[in-house]
Every structure is written in structure tokens, then in C-alpha cells.
Design a protein around this motif. Sequence first.
Motif, PDB file in Angstrom:
ATOM      1  N   LEU A   1       0.818  -1.213   0.000  1.00 65.22           N
ATOM      2  CA  LEU A   1       0.000   0.000   0.000  1.00 65.22           C
ATOM      3  C   LEU A   1       0.851   1.262   0.000  1.00 65.22           C
ATOM      4  O   LEU A   1       0.454   2.285  -0.547  1.00 65.22           O
ATOM      5  N   LYS A   2       2.028   1.181   0.643  1.00 69.96           N
ATOM      6  CA  LYS A   2       2.881   2.361   0.764  1.00 69.96           C
ATOM      7  C   LYS A   2       4.327   1.906   0.903  1.00 69.96           C
ATOM      8  O   LYS A   2       4.616   0.921   1.577  1.00 69.96           O
ATOM      9  N   GLY A   3       5.238   2.625   0.287  1.00 72.19           N
ATOM     10  CA  GLY A   3       6.659   2.322   0.416  1.00 72.19           C
ATOM     11  C   GLY A   3       7.069   1.107  -0.395  1.00 72.19           C
ATOM     12  O   GLY A   3       6.454   0.791  -1.424  1.00 72.19           O
ATOM     13  N   SER A   4       8.098   0.415   0.068  1.00 73.04           N
ATOM     14  CA  SER A   4       8.589  -0.762  -0.647  1.00 73.04           C
ATOM     15  C   SER A   4       9.394  -1.639   0.299  1.00 73.04           C
ATOM     16  O   SER A   4       9.812  -1.199   1.375  1.00 73.04           O
ATOM     17  N   TRP A   5       9.625  -2.879  -0.128  1.00 75.68           N
ATOM     18  CA  TRP A   5      10.432  -3.850   0.604  1.00 75.68           C
ATOM     19  C   TRP A   5      10.919  -4.899  -0.374  1.00 75.68           C
ATOM     20  O   TRP A   5      10.494  -4.936  -1.527  1.00 75.68           O
ATOM     21  N   ARG A   6      11.840  -5.726   0.097  1.00 78.34           N
ATOM     22  CA  ARG A   6      12.367  -6.785  -0.763  1.00 78.34           C
ATOM     23  C   ARG A   6      12.883  -7.919   0.109  1.00 78.34           C
ATOM     24  O   ARG A   6      12.892  -7.818   1.336  1.00 78.34           O
ATOM     25  N   TYR A   7      13.324  -8.977  -0.557  1.00 80.81           N
ATOM     26  CA  TYR A   7      13.955 -10.095   0.125  1.00 80.81           C
ATOM     27  C   TYR A   7      15.403 -10.198  -0.339  1.00 80.81           C
ATOM     28  O   TYR A   7      15.680 -10.035  -1.541  1.00 80.81           O
ATOM     29  N   LEU A   8      16.301 -10.473   0.583  1.00 83.47           N
ATOM     30  CA  LEU A   8      17.710 -10.628   0.216  1.00 83.47           C
ATOM     31  C   LEU A   8      17.901 -11.742  -0.813  1.00 83.47           C
ATOM     32  O   LEU A   8      18.828 -11.697  -1.617  1.00 83.47           O
ATOM     33  N   GLU A   9      17.042 -12.730  -0.795  1.00 83.83           N
ATOM     34  CA  GLU A   9      17.186 -13.906  -1.650  1.00 83.83           C
ATOM     35  C   GLU A   9      16.648 -13.708  -3.065  1.00 83.83           C
ATOM     36  O   GLU A   9      16.741 -14.614  -3.897  1.00 83.83           O
ATOM     37  N   HIS A  10      16.078 -12.551  -3.370  1.00 79.41           N
ATOM     38  CA  HIS A  10      15.497 -12.297  -4.696  1.00 79.41           C
ATOM     39  C   HIS A  10      15.997 -10.979  -5.268  1.00 79.41           C
ATOM     40  O   HIS A  10      16.475 -10.113  -4.528  1.00 79.41           O
ATOM     41  N   ASP A  11      15.830 -10.802  -6.564  1.00 82.08           N
ATOM     42  CA  ASP A  11      16.274  -9.561  -7.191  1.00 82.08           C
ATOM     43  C   ASP A  11      15.122  -8.597  -7.470  1.00 82.08           C
ATOM     44  O   ASP A  11      15.311  -7.573  -8.094  1.00 82.08           O
ATOM     45  N   TRP A  12      13.929  -8.899  -7.020  1.00 82.94           N
ATOM     46  CA  TRP A  12      12.789  -8.000  -7.227  1.00 82.94           C
ATOM     47  C   TRP A  12      12.535  -7.143  -5.986  1.00 82.94           C
ATOM     48  O   TRP A  12      12.965  -7.468  -4.891  1.00 82.94           O
ATOM     49  N   VAL A  13      11.835  -6.024  -6.193  1.00 84.72           N
ATOM     50  CA  VAL A  13      11.421  -5.128  -5.116  1.00 84.72           C
ATOM     51  C   VAL A  13       9.912  -5.013  -5.175  1.00 84.72           C
ATOM     52  O   VAL A  13       9.331  -4.781  -6.243  1.00 84.72           O
ATOM     53  N   ALA A  14       9.261  -5.186  -4.046  1.00 84.59           N
ATOM     54  CA  ALA A  14       7.814  -5.005  -3.952  1.00 84.59           C
ATOM     55  C   ALA A  14       7.566  -3.539  -3.605  1.00 84.59           C
ATOM     56  O   ALA A  14       7.801  -3.113  -2.480  1.00 84.59           O
ATOM     57  N   SER A  15       7.149  -2.777  -4.604  1.00 85.14           N
ATOM     58  CA  SER A  15       6.935  -1.351  -4.403  1.00 85.14           C
ATOM     59  C   SER A  15       5.437  -1.053  -4.366  1.00 85.14           C
ATOM     60  O   SER A  15       4.607  -1.922  -4.626  1.00 85.14           O
ATOM     61  N   GLU A  16       5.110   0.178  -4.041  1.00 84.74           N
ATOM     62  CA  GLU A  16       3.714   0.594  -3.886  1.00 84.74           C
ATOM     63  C   GLU A  16       2.868   0.119  -5.067  1.00 84.74           C
ATOM     64  O   GLU A  16       3.215   0.338  -6.224  1.00 84.74           O
ATOM     65  N   GLY A  17       1.776  -0.565  -4.754  1.00 85.17           N
ATOM     66  CA  GLY A  17       0.882  -1.095  -5.778  1.00 85.17           C
ATOM     67  C   GLY A  17       1.212  -2.511  -6.214  1.00 85.17           C
ATOM     68  O   GLY A  17       0.455  -3.116  -6.973  1.00 85.17           O
ATOM     69  N   ALA A  18       2.326  -3.056  -5.747  1.00 88.59           N
ATOM     70  CA  ALA A  18       2.745  -4.404  -6.175  1.00 88.59           C
ATOM     71  C   ALA A  18       2.041  -5.490  -5.367  1.00 88.59           C
ATOM     72  O   ALA A  18       1.740  -5.319  -4.189  1.00 88.59           O
ATOM     73  N   TYR A  19       1.820  -6.609  -6.027  1.00 86.27           N
ATOM     74  CA  TYR A  19       1.314  -7.828  -5.389  1.00 86.27           C
ATOM     75  C   TYR A  19       2.428  -8.863  -5.429  1.00 86.27           C
ATOM     76  O   TYR A  19       3.136  -8.981  -6.432  1.00 86.27           O
ATOM     77  N   ALA A  20       2.585  -9.605  -4.334  1.00 85.12           N
ATOM     78  CA  ALA A  20       3.589 -10.671  -4.287  1.00 85.12           C
ATOM     79  C   ALA A  20       2.955 -11.944  -3.753  1.00 85.12           C
ATOM     80  O   ALA A  20       2.167 -11.901  -2.800  1.00 85.12           O
ATOM     81  N   PHE A  21       3.292 -13.063  -4.377  1.00 84.77           N
ATOM     82  CA  PHE A  21       2.900 -14.390  -3.902  1.00 84.77           C
ATOM     83  C   PHE A  21       4.152 -15.091  -3.420  1.00 84.77           C
ATOM     84  O   PHE A  21       5.159 -15.132  -4.124  1.00 84.77           O
ATOM     85  N   GLU A  22       4.095 -15.620  -2.209  1.00 84.41           N
ATOM     86  CA  GLU A  22       5.221 -16.353  -1.645  1.00 84.41           C
ATOM     87  C   GLU A  22       4.806 -17.818  -1.526  1.00 84.41           C
ATOM     88  O   GLU A  22       3.871 -18.133  -0.793  1.00 84.41           O
TER      89      GLU A  22
END
Length: 184
Positions: free
Chosen positions: A95-116
Motif C-alpha cells: 500500500l505504501k513504500g517498498s520492501w524486498r527479500y535478500l534472496e530475490h532480485d525483485w522489489v515489492a513497491s507501492e501497488g505491487a502484489y507478491a505471492f510467496e
Amino acid sequence: MDAATTAYPAAGLDADALRRMPYQRPQPAEIRPDLVVAPAIPQDDRIWVPQADNVWFRPLCLNISAGYWMNLLKVRKSGILSRHRHPGPVHAFVLKGSWRYLEHDWVASEGAYAFEPPGETHTLVVDEGVEEMITYFQVNGCMYYVDPWGRHTGYEDVFTKVDMCRAHYEAVGLGRDYVDQFIR
């Protein structure tokens, strides 16, 4: 009246009227009440439950019968939050900001959906420059915290979430039972 009209009293209505008609039968007696949380991002900061330094969660649904929870995670610091493994799938929507995982090269930024996917182990990071991150998470099962070699260091499940909420809501004056509205 013919048999169709008797069995289905609305049979004489036009298609548009039938589309607009609510369901006419009773709901199951054992059904739990609907849950609508508004606003999802609360105006009262006491609703955010502290999880770590500058990390909070806001419960939306704590499903104790199916073992999952849905919450907003709010972070106001940069750095590594946690390394963990999930036995069940996780869904996330930023919803706001961004985050990522050390084990991946993608960034989950505002508006992104992620499936783990179930079984994945990853290390959550909020990068420098992100003042606030808020993400909706649906966690199925638990979060199994581990060190870099996979050794168990702790866990969270829907029951530990309920316990954290009860303690926090009592401490801030909302009452231990404030969390009950989110339990299904």
C-alpha cells in the motif's frame, strides 16, 4: 399460478428485477458474521500492535479455525526485519513504500502484489530512503523464524498474534477483548 411460480415466486419477474433481488433463503445458522474493517488503515494509532522497534501490525482477520491471519504491516525504519520460512502460501499487496527479500532480485513497491510459495525461506528488508512501508499480508500457517542456516529461532502463528493483540489492547486502554472483533 403454475408450479414454477409457486416454487419460485419471483419467476414472473423480468431478468433485470431478478438480478437486483437479494438472496431469498436464510444463511446457515452456524455462519460467522461478516467482517468489514473500516478504515483498514486506522486513524487511532493505538490499533497498531507493536511487533518490534518501529514495526507494527494492524489485525484485519485472525482466523483461528483455519490457522491464517490477514494484517497490515507498518515499518518506519530501514534494515532487516526478519528471516523466516512459511509452510503455507503468503499473499502481499504493498500500500505504501517498498520492501524486498535478500534472496530475490525483485522489489515489492507501492501497488505491487507478491505471492510467496509454501516452503520458501527469505529475509525481509526495507531499504534506506523508505520512510514508511505499509503492506497487506495474508499469512497461512505460521512464520517460522530461522538463522541463515535454517535453525529455528522463533515463530508466530494466529494464536501468538491474538495474544499480542490482547496484551497491547489492554495496555493502551482498548481492552483485551478489542481483538475479538477480528477473530473468525
